[in-house]
Design a protein around this motif. Structure first.
Motif, PDB file in Angstrom:
ATOM      1  N   LEU A  73       0.827  -1.202   0.000  1.00 15.50           N
ATOM      2  CA  LEU A  73       0.000   0.000   0.000  1.00 15.50           C
ATOM      3  C   LEU A  73       0.864   1.255   0.000  1.00 15.50           C
ATOM      4  O   LEU A  73       0.586   2.208  -0.739  1.00 15.50           O
ATOM      5  CB  LEU A  73      -0.922  -0.006   1.227  1.00 15.50           C
ATOM      6  N   THR A  74       1.907   1.257   0.800  1.00 17.15           N
ATOM      7  CA  THR A  74       2.817   2.418   0.849  1.00 17.15           C
ATOM      8  C   THR A  74       3.475   2.654  -0.501  1.00 17.15           C
ATOM      9  O   THR A  74       3.604   3.807  -0.947  1.00 17.15           O
ATOM     10  CB  THR A  74       3.897   2.189   1.926  1.00 17.15           C
ATOM     11  N   GLU A  75       3.844   1.573  -1.155  1.00 20.70           N
ATOM     12  CA  GLU A  75       4.484   1.711  -2.479  1.00 20.70           C
ATOM     13  C   GLU A  75       3.505   2.288  -3.499  1.00 20.70           C
ATOM     14  O   GLU A  75       3.857   3.183  -4.273  1.00 20.70           O
ATOM     15  CB  GLU A  75       5.005   0.355  -2.955  1.00 20.70           C
ATOM     16  N   TYR A  76       2.286   1.795  -3.496  1.00 24.69           N
ATOM     17  CA  TYR A  76       1.285   2.323  -4.428  1.00 24.69           C
ATOM     18  C   TYR A  76       0.998   3.789  -4.141  1.00 24.69           C
ATOM     19  O   TYR A  76       0.827   4.605  -5.063  1.00 24.69           O
ATOM     20  CB  TYR A  76      -0.010   1.500  -4.325  1.00 24.69           C
ATOM     21  N   GLN A  77       0.943   4.146  -2.867  1.00 22.01           N
ATOM     22  CA  GLN A  77       0.702   5.542  -2.509  1.00 22.01           C
ATOM     23  C   GLN A  77       1.853   6.431  -2.948  1.00 22.01           C
ATOM     24  O   GLN A  77       1.642   7.538  -3.459  1.00 22.01           O
ATOM     25  CB  GLN A  77       0.481   5.646  -0.992  1.00 22.01           C
ATOM     26  N   THR A  78       3.065   5.945  -2.759  1.00 22.36           N
ATOM     27  CA  THR A  78       4.259   6.719  -3.139  1.00 22.36           C
ATOM     28  C   THR A  78       4.310   6.937  -4.641  1.00 22.36           C
ATOM     29  O   THR A  78       4.715   8.010  -5.122  1.00 22.36           O
ATOM     30  CB  THR A  78       5.537   5.989  -2.672  1.00 22.36           C
ATOM     31  N   ASP A  84      -0.310   5.383  -7.505  1.00 19.79           N
ATOM     32  CA  ASP A  84      -1.104   4.378  -8.205  1.00 19.79           C
ATOM     33  C   ASP A  84      -2.434   4.237  -7.452  1.00 19.79           C
ATOM     34  O   ASP A  84      -2.607   3.373  -6.593  1.00 19.79           O
ATOM     35  CB  ASP A  84      -0.349   3.044  -8.236  1.00 19.79           C
ATOM     36  N   ALA A  85      -3.363   5.121  -7.778  1.00 20.64           N
ATOM     37  CA  ALA A  85      -4.617   5.212  -7.042  1.00 20.64           C
ATOM     38  C   ALA A  85      -5.428   3.921  -7.114  1.00 20.64           C
ATOM     39  O   ALA A  85      -5.998   3.479  -6.102  1.00 20.64           O
ATOM     40  CB  ALA A  85      -5.447   6.378  -7.572  1.00 20.64           C
ATOM     41  N   LEU A  86      -5.480   3.296  -8.306  1.00 23.09           N
ATOM     42  CA  LEU A  86      -6.296   2.097  -8.474  1.00 23.09           C
ATOM     43  C   LEU A  86      -5.792   0.955  -7.603  1.00 23.09           C
ATOM     44  O   LEU A  86      -6.566   0.310  -6.889  1.00 23.09           O
ATOM     45  CB  LEU A  86      -6.320   1.678  -9.938  1.00 23.09           C
ATOM     46  N   MET A  87      -4.483   0.693  -7.661  1.00 23.06           N
ATOM     47  CA  MET A  87      -3.950  -0.435  -6.906  1.00 23.06           C
ATOM     48  C   MET A  87      -3.935  -0.161  -5.399  1.00 23.06           C
ATOM     49  O   MET A  87      -4.073  -1.090  -4.599  1.00 23.06           O
ATOM     50  CB  MET A  87      -2.545  -0.783  -7.403  1.00 23.06           C
ATOM     51  N   ALA A  88      -3.787   1.092  -5.016  1.00 19.70           N
ATOM     52  CA  ALA A  88      -3.860   1.426  -3.596  1.00 19.70           C
ATOM     53  C   ALA A  88      -5.263   1.110  -3.077  1.00 19.70           C
ATOM     54  O   ALA A  88      -5.430   0.493  -2.011  1.00 19.70           O
ATOM     55  CB  ALA A  88      -3.533   2.896  -3.375  1.00 19.70           C
ATOM     56  N   SER A  89      -6.273   1.515  -3.850  1.00 23.12           N
ATOM     57  CA  SER A  89      -7.659   1.246  -3.459  1.00 23.12           C
ATOM     58  C   SER A  89      -7.936  -0.249  -3.457  1.00 23.12           C
ATOM     59  O   SER A  89      -8.583  -0.774  -2.544  1.00 23.12           O
ATOM     60  CB  SER A  89      -8.613   1.955  -4.423  1.00 23.12           C
TER      61      SER A  89
END
Length: 430
Positions: free
Chosen positions: A361-366, A369-374
């Motif tokens: 999640l931290t990597e997607y946020q950094t 990557d909105a879709l994969m974070a969600s």
């Protein structure tokens, strides 16, 4: 003699389901293992999870128009504790009870503490009541309590809160929760700043009487009974008051006390960040402060709130250690069943939040990557953690299926014979 659920009945009911639970638990364990998650580690945390029961929640609530009493309602704090013990016997995650004074006042608090010890119950936050006048009260709270223009009314409200602290010490509590209905119903009725100054002055006197190891939790509410303006109407006023009072003052979040569509999980994050998150009153709502069963309407919102809470736990956030409590009003259901349902719902959100892949999640946020974070959050949320909850209850001696076991016990019918309906309301609420 105190009415309890027979342990033999719990074991008998569990025996019918234990084989299925173990099968489902093994299957979920295999699924989680593929994600690098040890199911037993998660279950161990589920076993430690606790959420307090509100004493007033064991009775039937009402509306502004009427109240329809339920059978076998508790008539006093002693019977509220009996019902609370049953809830904990079956759910095994509700060992604490939060009382409300003067509704739950007794002559001998040492005796009350002894009774709660016998039932293996502990005491959570003490709730004061200055939002209604008591019988024979000399100075009225009609136009406010801690912010009233009358010094006599303010002094009475202060004295009550200080008295609540004394009673709480006798019971072993370490928290005082203060909610006031102070405010106005007409434009121009009240000078906003002067009213807030009076409130802060009163709260400082209460804060000065707080033991060193206690916390003072401030509860905010957008409206009702003050519909035009409310003294502590949102988390902004709440945290400002808490910061003004000192480090032992923190904010309490009731999920039904916000405007529609407010991002409660972000508020939780802000309060955590500034070490001002005191605790929660978990419930659900459709229109306002409905006090519906927790997770009955917005389970994803509840999960997102726990995502923030587990994140703080994961990061060992300094000053983090909120109290969790239910706060509901049951009008058409058996309060014991609703409270067990809600406790399991909140526990479910906590367990699901433990499954979030936080490094991913931290990597997607950094990487924005909105879709994969969600999707990372939704993957955890949509995982059916029921086998973990059932196994946690089983291992602690609770019921695999609390409601079915409760109904099989005939508890409600049994206490109905001992608690005849007097037409009154022992819960204290309307």
């Amino acid at each position: 003699m105190t009415q309890r659920i027979d342990k033999a009945l719990i074991a008998e009911q569990n025996a019918k389901l234990e084989g299925y639970v173990k099968q489902d638990y093994e299957a979920l364990g295999n699924q989680l293992a593929r994600q690098g998650i040890n199911i037993d580690d998660i279950t161990a945390k589920a076993e430690l999870f606790q959420i307090a029961v509100p004493s007033w929640g064991t009775g039937t609530g009402g509306t502004r128009f009427a109240r329809f009493p339920g059978i076998g309602e508790p008539r006093n704090i002693w019977e509220k504790l009996e019902d609370s013990a049953v809830i904990n016997d079956l759910s095994q995650c509700t060992e604490r009870v939060s009382p409300h004074f003067p509704w739950d006042k007794v002559d001998d608090f040492t005796e009350l503490k002894g009774f709660s010890d016998e039932l293996s119950l502990k005491w959570d936050s003490i709730n004061s009541n200055t939002f209604q006048d008591q019988a024979g009260q000399e100075h009225s709270f009609k136009y406010g309590s801690l912010s009233n223009t009358s010094q006599e009314s303010r002094d009475l409200a202060i004295a009550h809160n200080l008295e609540c602290i004394e009673w709480g010490q006798a019971l072993g509590s370490k928290t005082l929760t203060v909610w006031v209905g102070d405010g106005s119903n007409h434009p121009g009725q009240q000078h906003f700043q002067h009213a807030f100054e009076r409130y802060l002055d009163s709260m400082k006197k209460i804060y000065a009487g707080l033991p060193k190891d206690w916390e003072l939790h401030i509860e905010h509410k957008m409206f009702e009974p003050a519909f035009y303006s409310t003294i502590i109407q949102d988390w902004g006023s709440n945290i400002l008051a808490a910061m003004e009072l000192g480090p032992q003052a923190k904010s309490l979040v009731d999920l039904g006390h916000h405007a529609p569509n407010v991002n409660i999980e972000m508020i939780v994050s802000r309060l955590i960040q500034f070490k001002k998150l005191g605790g929660f009153h978990f419930n659900d709502s459709k229109y306002g402060d409905d006090d519906l069963d927790s997770g009955s309407l917005h389970p994803y919102q509840q999960f997102l709130i726990f995502n923030e809470l587990v994140d703080a736990e994961y990061r060992n956030q300094e000053g983090f250690g909120p109290n969790y409590m239910l706060d509901q009003s049951h009008n058409v259901t058996d309060p014991i069943e609703s409270l067990m349902n809600s406790a399991a719902s909140v526990q479910r959100s906590y367990v699901a939040a433990l499954l979030v892949d936080r490094p991913a999640l931290t990597e997607y946020q950094t990487n924005n990557d909105a879709l994969m974070a969600s999707n990372t959050l939704k993957k955890a949320f949509t995982t059916d953690v029921s086998p973990i909850l059932a196994m946690a209850r089983l291992r602690k001696g609770g019921a695999i299926d609390p409601i079915a076991t409760y109904r099989a016990s005939g508890y409600r019918q049994a206490v109905a014979e001992k608690r005849p309906n007097s037409g009154g309301n022992g819960s204290g609420i309307v």
